[in-house]
Design an enzyme around this catalytic site. Sequence first.
Site, PDB file in Angstrom:
ATOM      1  N   LEU A 106       0.854  -1.199   0.000  1.00 33.36           N
ATOM      2  CA  LEU A 106       0.000   0.000   0.000  1.00 33.36           C
ATOM      3  C   LEU A 106       0.890   1.249   0.000  1.00 33.36           C
ATOM      4  CD1 LEU A 106      -3.108   0.649   0.135  1.00 33.36           C
ATOM      5  CD2 LEU A 106      -2.747   1.044   2.576  1.00 33.36           C
ATOM      6  N   GLY A 107       1.634   1.403  -1.104  1.00 35.54           N
ATOM      7  CA  GLY A 107       2.534   2.563  -1.236  1.00 35.54           C
ATOM      8  C   GLY A 107       1.860   3.631  -2.072  1.00 35.54           C
ATOM      9  N   ARG A 108       2.679   4.355  -2.852  1.00 31.45           N
ATOM     10  CA  ARG A 108       2.134   5.464  -3.657  1.00 31.45           C
ATOM     11  C   ARG A 108       1.079   4.953  -4.636  1.00 31.45           C
ATOM     12  NH1 ARG A 108       8.249   6.920  -3.735  1.00 31.45           N
ATOM     13  NH2 ARG A 108       8.224   4.917  -4.784  1.00 31.45           N
ATOM     14  N   ILE A 109       1.429   3.905  -5.399  1.00 28.06           N
ATOM     15  CA  ILE A 109       0.469   3.389  -6.392  1.00 28.06           C
ATOM     16  C   ILE A 109      -0.639   2.604  -5.693  1.00 28.06           C
ATOM     17  CG2 ILE A 109       0.167   1.971  -8.466  1.00 28.06           C
ATOM     18  CD1 ILE A 109       3.185   2.526  -9.061  1.00 28.06           C
TER      19      ILE A 109
ATOM     20  N   ARG B 111       5.310  -4.380   5.240  1.00 23.55           N
ATOM     21  CA  ARG B 111       6.190  -4.697   6.371  1.00 23.55           C
ATOM     22  C   ARG B 111       5.763  -3.972   7.636  1.00 23.55           C
ATOM     23  NH1 ARG B 111      11.402  -3.334   2.958  1.00 23.55           N
ATOM     24  NH2 ARG B 111       9.934  -1.648   2.531  1.00 23.55           N
TER      25      ARG B 111
ATOM     26  N   ARG C  50       5.824  -6.831 -10.323  1.00 24.77           N
ATOM     27  CA  ARG C  50       6.890  -7.473 -11.076  1.00 24.77           C
ATOM     28  C   ARG C  50       6.571  -8.967 -11.139  1.00 24.77           C
ATOM     29  NH1 ARG C  50       7.935  -3.168 -12.717  1.00 24.77           N
ATOM     30  NH2 ARG C  50       9.865  -1.975 -12.531  1.00 24.77           N
TER      31      ARG C  50
ATOM     32  N   ASP D  38       0.026  -8.072 -15.691  1.00 24.67           N
ATOM     33  CA  ASP D  38       0.665  -7.074 -16.555  1.00 24.67           C
ATOM     34  C   ASP D  38       2.167  -7.328 -16.632  1.00 24.67           C
ATOM     35  OD1 ASP D  38       0.816  -4.646 -18.121  1.00 24.67           O
ATOM     36  OD2 ASP D  38       1.546  -3.581 -16.346  1.00 24.67           O
TER      37      ASP D  38
ATOM     38  N   GLU E 139      10.135 -11.322 -19.026  1.00 25.43           N
ATOM     39  CA  GLU E 139       9.548 -10.506 -20.098  1.00 25.43           C
ATOM     40  C   GLU E 139      10.546 -10.296 -21.246  1.00 25.43           C
ATOM     41  OE1 GLU E 139       8.217  -6.886 -18.234  1.00 25.43           O
ATOM     42  OE2 GLU E 139       6.909  -7.980 -16.872  1.00 25.43           O
TER      43      GLU E 139
ATOM     44  N   HIS F 199       3.025  -5.516 -19.991  1.00 20.89           N
ATOM     45  CA  HIS F 199       3.674  -4.529 -19.099  1.00 20.89           C
ATOM     46  C   HIS F 199       3.381  -3.095 -19.565  1.00 20.89           C
ATOM     47  CE1 HIS F 199       7.305  -3.877 -16.202  1.00 20.89           C
ATOM     48  NE2 HIS F 199       6.453  -2.859 -16.133  1.00 20.89           N
TER      49      HIS F 199
HETATM   50  P1  NAP Z   1       6.218   2.471  -3.033  1.00 20.15           P
HETATM   51  O1  NAP Z   1       5.515   3.762  -2.856  1.00 20.15           O
HETATM   52  O2  NAP Z   1       7.617   2.326  -2.547  1.00 20.15           O
HETATM   53  O3  NAP Z   1       5.310   1.353  -2.375  1.00 20.15           O
HETATM   54  C1  NAP Z   1       5.745   0.049  -2.204  1.00 20.15           C
HETATM   55  C2  NAP Z   1       4.911  -0.604  -1.109  1.00 20.15           C
HETATM   56  O4  NAP Z   1       5.344  -1.967  -0.991  1.00 20.15           O
HETATM   57  C3  NAP Z   1       5.053   0.040   0.245  1.00 20.15           C
HETATM   58  O5  NAP Z   1       3.767   0.199   0.790  1.00 20.15           O
HETATM   59  C4  NAP Z   1       5.866  -0.952   1.070  1.00 20.15           C
HETATM   60  O6  NAP Z   1       5.358  -0.926   2.398  1.00 20.15           O
HETATM   61  C5  NAP Z   1       5.547  -2.278   0.402  1.00 20.15           C
HETATM   62  N1  NAP Z   1       6.673  -3.228   0.481  1.00 20.15           N
HETATM   63  C6  NAP Z   1       7.955  -3.003   0.178  1.00 20.15           C
HETATM   64  N2  NAP Z   1       8.688  -4.103   0.369  1.00 20.15           N
HETATM   65  C7  NAP Z   1       7.831  -5.049   0.828  1.00 20.15           C
HETATM   66  C8  NAP Z   1       7.999  -6.397   1.224  1.00 20.15           C
HETATM   67  N3  NAP Z   1       9.202  -6.983   1.215  1.00 20.15           N
HETATM   68  N4  NAP Z   1       6.907  -7.085   1.634  1.00 20.15           N
HETATM   69  C9  NAP Z   1       5.696  -6.495   1.652  1.00 20.15           C
HETATM   70  N5  NAP Z   1       5.483  -5.197   1.281  1.00 20.15           N
HETATM   71  C10 NAP Z   1       6.544  -4.488   0.893  1.00 20.15           C
HETATM   72  O7  NAP Z   1       6.275   2.057  -4.579  1.00 20.15           O
HETATM   73  P2  NAP Z   1       5.269   2.460  -5.754  1.00 20.15           P
HETATM   74  O8  NAP Z   1       5.691   3.738  -6.351  1.00 20.15           O
HETATM   75  O9  NAP Z   1       3.880   2.322  -5.265  1.00 20.15           O
HETATM   76  O10 NAP Z   1       5.622   1.288  -6.804  1.00 20.15           O
HETATM   77  C11 NAP Z   1       5.491  -0.062  -6.440  1.00 20.15           C
HETATM   78  C12 NAP Z   1       6.030  -0.988  -7.512  1.00 20.15           C
HETATM   79  O11 NAP Z   1       5.103  -1.068  -8.592  1.00 20.15           O
HETATM   80  C13 NAP Z   1       7.327  -0.571  -8.183  1.00 20.15           C
HETATM   81  O12 NAP Z   1       8.455  -0.897  -7.392  1.00 20.15           O
HETATM   82  C14 NAP Z   1       7.280  -1.351  -9.495  1.00 20.15           C
HETATM   83  O13 NAP Z   1       7.920  -2.606  -9.356  1.00 20.15           O
HETATM   84  C15 NAP Z   1       5.791  -1.557  -9.746  1.00 20.15           C
HETATM   85  N6  NAP Z   1       5.316  -0.801 -10.930  1.00 20.15           N
HETATM   86  C16 NAP Z   1       4.823  -1.468 -12.013  1.00 20.15           C
HETATM   87  C17 NAP Z   1       4.369  -0.765 -13.111  1.00 20.15           C
HETATM   88  C18 NAP Z   1       3.805  -1.452 -14.327  1.00 20.15           C
HETATM   89  O14 NAP Z   1       3.921  -0.920 -15.414  1.00 20.15           O
HETATM   90  N7  NAP Z   1       3.175  -2.601 -14.195  1.00 20.15           N
HETATM   91  C19 NAP Z   1       4.457   0.629 -13.140  1.00 20.15           C
HETATM   92  C20 NAP Z   1       4.961   1.275 -12.029  1.00 20.15           C
HETATM   93  C21 NAP Z   1       5.397   0.552 -10.913  1.00 20.15           C
HETATM   94  P3  NAP Z   1       6.290  -1.285   3.642  1.00 20.15           P
HETATM   95  O15 NAP Z   1       7.509  -0.425   3.504  1.00 20.15           O
HETATM   96  O16 NAP Z   1       5.430  -0.991   4.825  1.00 20.15           O
HETATM   97  O17 NAP Z   1       6.586  -2.752   3.493  1.00 20.15           O
HETATM   98  C1  8YV Z   2       7.734   0.871 -16.966  1.00 17.64           C
HETATM   99  C2  8YV Z   2       7.502   0.249 -14.485  1.00 17.64           C
HETATM  100  O1  8YV Z   2       7.170  -0.122 -17.745  1.00 17.64           O
HETATM  101  O2  8YV Z   2       7.936   2.286 -13.379  1.00 17.64           O
HETATM  102  C3  8YV Z   2       8.013   1.058 -13.338  1.00 17.64           C
HETATM  103  O3  8YV Z   2       8.490   0.453 -12.379  1.00 17.64           O
HETATM  104  O4  8YV Z   2       7.437  -0.935 -14.429  1.00 17.64           O
HETATM  105  C4  8YV Z   2       6.958   0.927 -15.690  1.00 17.64           C
HETATM  106  O5  8YV Z   2       6.596   2.225 -15.452  1.00 17.64           O
HETATM  107  C5  8YV Z   2       9.211   0.702 -17.007  1.00 17.64           C
HETATM  108  O6  8YV Z   2       9.910   1.068 -15.930  1.00 17.64           O
HETATM  109  C6  8YV Z   2       9.781   1.432 -18.221  1.00 17.64           C
HETATM  110  O7  8YV Z   2       9.943   0.584 -19.255  1.00 17.64           O
END
Ligand code: NAP
Ligand code: 8YV
Length: 323
Positions: free
Chosen positions: A153-156, A176, A233, A257, A262, A280
Amino acid sequence: MSAPDLLMPKPMFAQTVEALEQVFTVHKLWLAEDTKAMLADLADHVRFIAAGGHSHVDEAMIAGLPKLEIIANFGVGYDSVDAAAAARHGVIVTNTPEVLNEDVADLAMALLLATIREVPQADSFVRQGRWLAQDYPLTRATLRGRTLGIVGLGRIGKAIARRAEAFGLTIAYCGRRRQADVSYAYHADMRALAEAVDTLMIIVPGGAETRHLVDAEVLKALGPEGVLINVARGSVVDEDALVAALREGTILAAGLDVFADEPRVPPALLALDNVVLLPHVGSATVHTRRAMGQLVVDNLVSWRDGRGPLTPVAETPWPRIKA
Ligand code: NAP
Ligand code: 8YV
């Protein structure tokens, strides 16, 4: 004075490449006939790396560039950059937080809805002319009455929660630590969360700590009406266990996604009709990719001008905290 040298290991969004070329001499590693020779040539002077989402910046690359100062990652997830190694070598890593929250959260909800209401399957049904013979079967699943467990439950994750609330879903989460600013039910353990909900939304960072957080036990706990959505991921989910769970009816359906290797998607997943597969595309709008690219450029320019990084990752904080 010539523009400073910047290494780009893999192709990036074209507008970002153009913007970087206004400021740096960009060396495109993937175009080199001999990548080892290019890296050796750059070793004495490259201070900047711009890393596209598919670049693997490992310790060998970092150690081989002794003048390297900063790696700007295009993406909020930076599991393809060895940030711990960068920290050991005194190199800053930056990522692109916040600017992609809303588009990724939209896509996460789109994937949840598509999976529950079988949107791609119904689209195929129309295209194949099958509607002429019969109506599309009613879907077994509905969003009504579901409880959504958000893993991360972070930014996204919070942007997804806001949308899910508007859809009338009950929300729980694991991470955590418990978060003071939300009243959703907290579960310290992934398995306990899966037992308490029927829908899981995975949006944690990738990497060793979260590898196979969703395994056969978690899928069993989610149960036969269970729906798994992964926009984090591929490494977070044990894909073999997921295929078995989807085949055997241990869970109802999944929307993915992201994948472990990949752009290769396991044929076993391609063969299943209770899974929705996306390439993705969480952040893949021109609007958001522009903003991500701008943040990459702004981080590098800010560093070049001696103003420090704008969005350093946790492993390489700024100003540097002395141990
Ligand atoms: P964020 O703000 O850092 O949030 C991550 C969340 O995960 C935090 O609430 C953190 O809470 C929790 N977390 C971290 N490590 C953990 C663990 N070992 N076990 C359980 N929970 C854990 O990150 P965000 O900006 O929301 O982005 C999250 C992820 O989304 C990125 O790192 C990326 O891999 C993925 N993403 C995917 C796409 C896509 O295109 N599909 C796009 C953007 C991002 P705690 O610190 O309390 O554990
Ligand atoms: C992108 C992502 O697909 O921001 C991330 O963590 O997974 C996506 O926004 C990637 O980083 C750029 O190709």
